[in-house]
Write a protein that holds these residues in place. Structure first.
Motif, PDB file in Angstrom:
ATOM      1  N   PHE A  13      45.667  29.273  34.644  1.00 58.08           N
ATOM      2  CA  PHE A  13      44.265  29.053  34.319  1.00 58.08           C
ATOM      3  C   PHE A  13      43.984  29.548  32.892  1.00 58.08           C
ATOM      4  O   PHE A  13      44.885  30.049  32.215  1.00 58.08           O
ATOM      5  CB  PHE A  13      43.385  29.768  35.352  1.00 58.08           C
ATOM      6  N   PRO A  14      42.752  29.424  32.393  1.00 66.46           N
ATOM      7  CA  PRO A  14      42.470  29.768  30.998  1.00 66.46           C
ATOM      8  C   PRO A  14      42.787  31.218  30.629  1.00 66.46           C
ATOM      9  O   PRO A  14      42.701  32.124  31.455  1.00 66.46           O
ATOM     10  CB  PRO A  14      40.968  29.497  30.867  1.00 66.46           C
ATOM     11  N   GLN A  15      43.160  31.381  29.374  1.00 65.87           N
ATOM     12  CA  GLN A  15      43.344  32.686  28.724  1.00 65.87           C
ATOM     13  C   GLN A  15      44.402  33.562  29.383  1.00 65.87           C
ATOM     14  O   GLN A  15      44.329  34.786  29.340  1.00 65.87           O
ATOM     15  CB  GLN A  15      42.009  33.429  28.659  1.00 65.87           C
ATOM     16  N   VAL A  16      45.408  32.936  29.970  1.00 66.56           N
ATOM     17  CA  VAL A  16      46.553  33.683  30.480  1.00 66.56           C
ATOM     18  C   VAL A  16      47.497  33.981  29.322  1.00 66.56           C
ATOM     19  O   VAL A  16      47.664  33.155  28.412  1.00 66.56           O
ATOM     20  CB  VAL A  16      47.275  32.881  31.582  1.00 66.56           C
ATOM     21  N   ARG A  17      48.130  35.144  29.367  1.00 68.39           N
ATOM     22  CA  ARG A  17      49.154  35.492  28.366  1.00 68.39           C
ATOM     23  C   ARG A  17      50.445  35.887  29.070  1.00 68.39           C
ATOM     24  O   ARG A  17      50.433  36.710  29.983  1.00 68.39           O
ATOM     25  CB  ARG A  17      48.679  36.627  27.460  1.00 68.39           C
TER      26      ARG A  17
ATOM     27  N   GLY B 148      42.638  34.868  32.724  1.00 69.51           N
ATOM     28  CA  GLY B 148      42.781  36.148  32.055  1.00 69.51           C
ATOM     29  C   GLY B 148      43.941  37.010  32.487  1.00 69.51           C
ATOM     30  O   GLY B 148      44.051  38.158  32.040  1.00 69.51           O
ATOM     31  N   VAL B 149      44.839  36.497  33.329  1.00 68.68           N
ATOM     32  CA  VAL B 149      46.000  37.293  33.743  1.00 68.68           C
ATOM     33  C   VAL B 149      46.897  37.552  32.541  1.00 68.68           C
ATOM     34  O   VAL B 149      47.091  36.677  31.683  1.00 68.68           O
ATOM     35  CB  VAL B 149      46.776  36.567  34.862  1.00 68.68           C
ATOM     36  N   ARG B 150      47.467  38.748  32.488  1.00 68.11           N
ATOM     37  CA  ARG B 150      48.419  39.080  31.430  1.00 68.11           C
ATOM     38  C   ARG B 150      49.718  39.564  32.076  1.00 68.11           C
ATOM     39  O   ARG B 150      49.704  40.513  32.864  1.00 68.11           O
ATOM     40  CB  ARG B 150      47.848  40.159  30.512  1.00 68.11           C
TER      41      ARG B 150
ATOM     42  N   LEU C 181      49.054  48.678  38.043  1.00 65.16           N
ATOM     43  CA  LEU C 181      49.514  47.469  37.371  1.00 65.16           C
ATOM     44  C   LEU C 181      48.485  46.950  36.380  1.00 65.16           C
ATOM     45  O   LEU C 181      48.810  46.247  35.460  1.00 65.16           O
ATOM     46  CB  LEU C 181      49.832  46.383  38.399  1.00 65.16           C
ATOM     47  N   ALA C 182      47.209  47.255  36.619  1.00 63.35           N
ATOM     48  CA  ALA C 182      46.149  46.705  35.759  1.00 63.35           C
ATOM     49  C   ALA C 182      45.685  47.753  34.768  1.00 63.35           C
ATOM     50  O   ALA C 182      45.803  48.953  34.984  1.00 63.35           O
ATOM     51  CB  ALA C 182      44.974  46.246  36.619  1.00 63.35           C
ATOM     52  N   THR C 183      45.136  47.279  33.662  1.00 61.67           N
ATOM     53  CA  THR C 183      44.566  48.168  32.668  1.00 61.67           C
ATOM     54  C   THR C 183      43.118  47.788  32.433  1.00 61.67           C
ATOM     55  O   THR C 183      42.710  46.691  32.754  1.00 61.67           O
ATOM     56  CB  THR C 183      45.329  48.062  31.335  1.00 61.67           C
TER      57      THR C 183
END
Length: 412
Positions: free
Chosen positions: A334-338, A353-355, A410-412
Motif C-alpha cells: 500500500f502507499p508509502q511503504v519502505r 506506511g509500513v517500514r 518492533l515499532a518505533t
C-alpha cells in the motif's frame, strides 16, 4: 432512476472473521488490493449504476470509514439531490445502538419515509464484487416484483455463508433456507444451487410494511433474507436476479467474496497477482474509485550500504513506496511503504506506511498500518515463534498488528 432509488449500505459490522484486521476500523474500511477500502467496490457499483442517494449505516469503530467517505467520496452534488451520507445510530427512539442489520434499517425508518424514492436498495458494504445495479432495478420493474434478491451460483453443497435459495421455473423464489440447515441439496429447475449475496431491492411500501411489523427491541438481529423476506414469499412476488448474467455493463466475471476470514482476505488479495486474476481491476469503464493521497511515484533505488538494486517481481506497489536495495516478490504494498537495504518481502501484504528494516525477511504476512519491522527480523519462517508473537491464521498467515509490534519492540 437515481432519484427513484434510495441506497442503504450496511457498514456497521465488526467483521468477526477479520478480528486481527478490525481492531482499528470496521470491516468495510479494511484496506484491499493495494489502494482501496472494501466499501469502495459497493460504492463504485452505485456510482457507475447512476444511483447517487446513498446512506451508509455505520457503528463499530467508524472513524476510519467516515474519514474515507469524506476524503474519497465527497464527489456527489447535493444541489442535484445526490449524497453519500454516513448514518451512525441516531437514538431517536431510545439510547440503543444498532443491534443488527435489520435493526439498523428499522432505526432509520424516518429517512426512508421522507425520501421521495419509490424503491430501496439494501447492500452490504463488506463484500468485494462488481455489479450493475441499474440492470437489477430494470429487471425489478419489468417483472413487477415487490422484492428482488440478487443470487449467485454456488459450486458445491455447504459453500458460502448466505441463505440458500430455491427458485421455480419463472425465477420466483419459493423457499429460503439458512446455510447448513440441511437444505444445501435444494436446487433450481436448472439444477444449480443458488445463494443470496446481500443485495435486496424492495418496493418502498413493502419495506415500510416489514419495518412496521417489528416493534423496537423485537428480533433486533433479524436476518433480511430469512426473517424479513422469507415470511413474505406467499404475499408478494419475490424474484431472483442472477449475478453475472449478460445484462449490464460489467464484464460478467461472477466474482464475489465476502472476506469472511483472514485466510479468505489474504487469498483474495493474492489472487489479484495472477496473470489472469478472477477480479479485473482494469476494466476501463468500471474503475474503482477511492481516496488516494498526493504521494510521489513508487520507485526502486540502490541500497545506501550495499549498493544492491531495489527490485520487485509480480507485485503491486502503490504511490509513495520506495524499495531501497530490498526485494519484493508476489506481494501487495500500500502507499508509502519502505523496504530497506537487503530486506526481502515475499507473498505478503503491507498496509500504509509500513517500514521493513534492513535485512529483515517477511513471508506470508499481513502487516498493519505504520508498523516498523526491526532490522534483521524474520517473520513467517518459524510457526511456533510466530504464534508466540503474533496472530496466525489456520492457513499460517501471520498478522502483525501495530499493537503487537509496539509491545514487542518492533515499532518505533
Amino acid at each position: 432512476m437515481s432519484s427513484d432509488t434510495l441506497i442503504l449500505i450496511l457498514a456497521q459490522d465488526r467483521g468477526l472473521g477479520l478480528d486481527a484486521l478490525t481492531r482499528q476500523r470496521t470491516k468495510a474500511a479494511v484496506p484491499f488490493g493495494g489502494k482501496y477500502r472494501i466499501i469502495d467496490f459497493t460504492l463504485a457499483n452505485c456510482l457507475h449504476s447512476g444511483l447517487r442517494q446513498v446512506l451508509v449505516l455505520t457503528q463499530y469503530k467508524s472513524h476510519s470509514l467516515q474519514k474515507h467517505l469524506r476524503d474519497g467520496w465527497s464527489i456527489f452534488n447535493p444541489e442535484l439531490g445526490e449524497f453519500i451520507t454516513p448514518v451512525p445510530p441516531q437514538m431517536r427512539e431510545s439510547q440503543d445502538w444498532y443491534s443488527g442489520p435489520f435493526d439498523a434499517i428499522r432505526q432509520n425508518r424516518y429517512l426512508i419515509e421522507r425520501n421521495r424514492a419509490s424503491q430501496v436498495l439494501i447492500l452490504q458494504g463488506e463484500a468485494i464484487y462488481r455489479m450493475d445495479y441499474a440492470e437489477l432495478a430494470r429487471a425489478h420493474r419489468e417483472t413487477g416484483a415487490a422484492i428482488t434478491v440478487a443470487v449467485r451460483a454456488v459450486s458445491a453443497p455447504g459453500a458460502g455463508r448466505q441463505a440458500r435459495v430455491v427458485l421455480d421455473a419463472d425465477e420466483l423464489i419459493r423457499e429460503l433456507h439458512a446455510p447448513g440447515s440441511g437444505a444445501d441439496d435444494a436446487e433450481t429447475a436448472e439444477g444449480e444451487r443458488q445463494e443470496t449475496m446481500g443485495v435486496y431491492l424492495f418496493d418502498k411500501s413493502v419495506l415500510l410494511d416489514a419495518l412496521a411489523g417489528y416493534e423496537r427491541g423485537v428480533s433486533p438481529d433479524a436476518d433480511l433474507a430469512l426473517d424479513v423476506i422469507a415470511p413474505r414469499l406467499a404475499a408478494h412476488p419475490v424474484r431472483a436476479y442472477r449475478f453475472g448474467q449478460a445484462r449490464g455493463r460489467v464484464t460478467p466475471d461472477r466474482y464475489w467474496c465476502d472476506l469472511a476470514s483472514v485466510d479468505a482476505y489474504y487469498q483474495a488479495n493474492m489472487a489479484l497477482l495472477r496473470a489472469e486474476p478472477p477480479l479485473d481491476l482494469y476494466q476501463p469503464d468500471w474503475t474503482i474509485h477511492t481516496y488516494q493521497g498526493q504521494y510521489p511515484p513508487a520507485r526502486t533505488v540502490p541500497g545506501p550500504q550495499t549498493g544492491n538494486e531495489g527490485v520487485f517481481v509480480n507485485s503491486m506497489l502503490a504511490a509513495g513506496t520506495v524499495i531501497s536495495g530490498g526485494g519484493v516478490n508476489h506481494s501487495i504494498l500500500f502507499p508509502q511503504v519502505r523496504v530497506e537495504d537487503g530486506a526481502i518481502v515475499e507473498a505478503s501484504i503491507l498496509f500504509h506506511g509500513v517500514r521493513v528494516g534492513a535485512g529483515a525477511h517477511l513471508r506470508n504476512c499481513i502487516v498493519e498500518k505504520d508498523v516498523r519491522i526491526a532490522p534483521g527480523d524474520r517473520i513467517g519462517f518459524d510457526a511456533r515463534r510466530d504464534r508466540e508473537r503474533f496472530d496466525v491464521s489456520p492457513d499460517g498467515i501471520v498478522v502483525v498488528t501495530s499493537e503487537e509490534a509496539s509491545s514487542r519492540g518492533l515499532a518505533t
